[in-house]
Write an enzyme that holds these catalytic residues in place. Structure first.
Site, PDB file in Angstrom:
ATOM      1  N   LYS A   1      35.663 -10.161   8.180  1.00  0.00           N
ATOM      2  CA  LYS A   1      34.926  -9.010   8.698  1.00  0.00           C
ATOM      3  C   LYS A   1      35.921  -7.928   9.104  1.00  0.00           C
ATOM      4  CE  LYS A   1      31.037 -11.515  10.815  1.00  0.00           C
ATOM      5  NZ  LYS A   1      29.931 -10.991  10.001  1.00  0.00           N
TER       6      LYS A   1
ATOM      7  N   ARG B   1      24.177 -20.124   6.758  1.00  0.00           N
ATOM      8  CA  ARG B   1      23.240 -20.859   5.894  1.00  0.00           C
ATOM      9  C   ARG B   1      23.856 -22.165   5.391  1.00  0.00           C
ATOM     10  NH1 ARG B   1      22.648 -15.759   2.014  1.00  0.00           N
ATOM     11  NH2 ARG B   1      23.071 -14.812   4.030  1.00  0.00           N
TER      12      ARG B   1
END
Ligand code: BES
Ligand code: MN
Ligand code: ZN
Length: 512
Positions: free
Chosen positions: A286, A360
């Site tokens: 990020k 996920r």
């Protein structure tokens, strides 16, 4: 932790630092007149019936969360009266809704930081209203100052200590329903505040092993069963998703199973939480500006943990199993690369196209593990996608499900407890975007509708025929803005109250 008590003492006689009263906007009148809400009659009387006028003179408008302080009338044991805005006056005096009371009590409790004891003379006509005021006070009084102490004396802290005791006035303290309401509000708020603490603890102090140790400690305290799979057990079990996400970190991942069982249970609810103790993005790192608050990426696991412990403390007649999927997502020479293929616990293979879509992957293994017990329903909770924040903003979580009625029931439960949530679809056409030339599926799909794509990915790992819902709390989990109502800055405890309410409803057989 702030204490919550009931008292039949009239406001003037209460030994306290302050008396809290409610003030509302009287929408019936054009001039925006103020009215003092029921519950504060003795206070109004002591000001010769002119309290609303006095407040108006001081500039009060009755707006939600507005706080006005004034000296208490002579004869009062407490030196201060604090008027908190309730927003518009309802049609009936008994009509103040629970969320308005919760928010007002929260704002008042926050404004009373640094004091020992306050009496709440708000409209508590019934036990439900008392529960709302109690909950609001306990949640609003919360502050996280564990890292602000430079010395042992509170004076060395940057912040003030939270309100010591909130006394609910006007409720019949011998009434069973009021007592039960106070007990429920206390247990629920304490566990919710504990979830907030876990979220706020910096990631150098709360890694997966540390979080697992907190769960083990709580299990001991509340008689829960706990099982912790460490990296070795995860490898032996074939939990490729959790291991793949954790492989870049010096702190190894964990899967925690926390079980509360009731001898009277007829239903079994499984809760699955995303527990990324820090999300750097991994090799798909990020950029700065997107990683400063990523200690909050274990908020789903914190909510699940709090809900299981609260269910136990409330003695709910249902079995609740919490699964905490704990890992730290870091880049390193041992980290999963974009292009790697992971063999998941379910046996499916996943091509990792973006290591920042890690939630996920850990949830997939935990969902499959939860499915093996064939519960009546599974709910997962996760700070899963920035797309959900773009869609719903920072105060509303998205609800996706493989069952329309279940999704609606969750939405209703959220509304009932004062959590903002909204149903989101799982459009079938988005599934093919996750087709992979190499593996059974990829962990990324179309960019548009990213929150729904993530939901569709998770659905692949829910056991056949099991009712399932997914709560994406990426928006409301962490409040980067100013505090409001009973919501502090930082970790909020999003979804805890909805999960506990659902467990209560499922007890009565109303769910799944
Ligand atoms: N933890 C983030 C999602 C998030 C964003 C939580 C903002 C709280 C606030 C998640 O792991 C993530 O990075 N998601 C990616 C997915 C994408 C790479 C498919 C995202 O939303 O950008
Ligand atoms: Mn991520
Ligand atoms: Zn994440």
């Amino acid at each position: 932790m702030t204490a919550l008590t009931l008292s039949t003492t009239a406001a003037p006689g209460l030994e306290a630092d302050a008396i809290v009263v409610g003030v509302a906007k009287d929408s019936g009148s054009q001039s925006g007149d103020l009215v003092v809400a029921p519950g504060a009659e003795a206070v109004v009387e002591a000001y010769d019936g002119k309290l609303a006028d006095v407040l108006g003179t001081l500039g009060a408008s009755g707006a939600e969360g507005e706080v006005t302080k004034l000296p208490a009338p002579s004869g009062f044991k407490a030196p201060l009266v604090l008027a908190v805005g309730l927003g518009p006056r309802p049609e009936k005096d008994s009509g103040y809704d629970a969320e308005a009371l919760r928010r007002a009590a929260g704002a008042a409790a926050r404004a009373l930081a640094g004091t020992e004891k306050a009496g709440f003379a708000l409209p508590v006509a019934d036990a439900a209203a008392a529960a709302a005021v109690g909950e609001g006070a306990l949640l609003g009084a919360y502050s996280f100052d564990a890292y602000k102490e430079n010395g042992k004396d509170a004076g060395a802290r940057n912040g003030k200590a939270p309100l010591g005791e909130a006394v609910l006035l006007g409720g019949a303290s011998d009434d069973k329903a009021f007592k039960a309401a106070v007990e429920r509000a206390t247990a629920l708020s304490e566990e919710l505040n504990r979830a907030r603490d876990l979220i706020n603890i910096p990631p150098n102090d709360l890694n997966p092993a540390a979080f697992a140790a907190v769960a083990e400690e709580a299990a001991k305290e509340h008689g829960l069963k706990v099982q912790v799979l460490d990296e070795k057990a995860l490898a032996e079990g074939g939990y490729g998703g959790i291991l793949g996400v954790g492989s870049g970190s010096a702190s190894a991942p964990r899967l925690v199973k926390l079980s509360y069982t009731s001898p009277k249970a007829k239903k079994h609810l499984a809760l699955v939480g995303k527990g990324i103790t820090y999300d750097s993005g991994g090799i798909s790192l990020k950029p700065a500006g997107h990683n400063e608050t990523m200690k909050c990426d274990m908020s789903g696991a914190a909510a699940v943990f709090a809900a299981v412990v609260a269910a136990a403390r409330l003695g709910l007649e249902i079995n609740v199993t919490g699964w905490l999927a704990l890992a730290e997502n870091m880049p390193s020479g041992s980290a999963t690369r974009p292009g790697d293929v992971l063999r998941m616990y379910s046996g499916k293979t996943v091509e990792v196209l973006n290591t920042d879509a890690e939630g996920r992957l850990v949830l997939a293994d935990a969902l499959w593990a939860a499915s093996q017990e064939n519960p009546d329903a599974i709910i997962d909770v996760a700070t899963l996608t920035g797309a959900m924040v773009l869609a719903l903003g920072s105060r509303t979580f998205g609800i996706m499900a493989n069952d329309d009625a279940f999704r609606s029931a969750i939405h209703e439960a959220a509304e009932e407890v004062g959590e903002e949530a909204w149903p989101m679809p799982l459009p079938e056409h988005l599934r093919k975007g996750m087709d992979s030339p190499t593996a059974d599926l990829a962990n990324m799909g179309e960019r548009m509708g990213g929150g729904l794509v993530a939901g569709l990915f998770l659905r692949e790992f829910v056991g056949e025929g099991i009712t399932w819902a997914h709560l994406d709390i990426a928006g409301p989990a962490f409040n980067e803005g100013a505090p409001f109502g009973y919501t502090p800055k930082g970790g909020t405890g999003s979804a805890v109250r909805t999960l506990v309410r659902l467990a209560e409803l499922a007890t009565a057989g109303d769910l799944a």
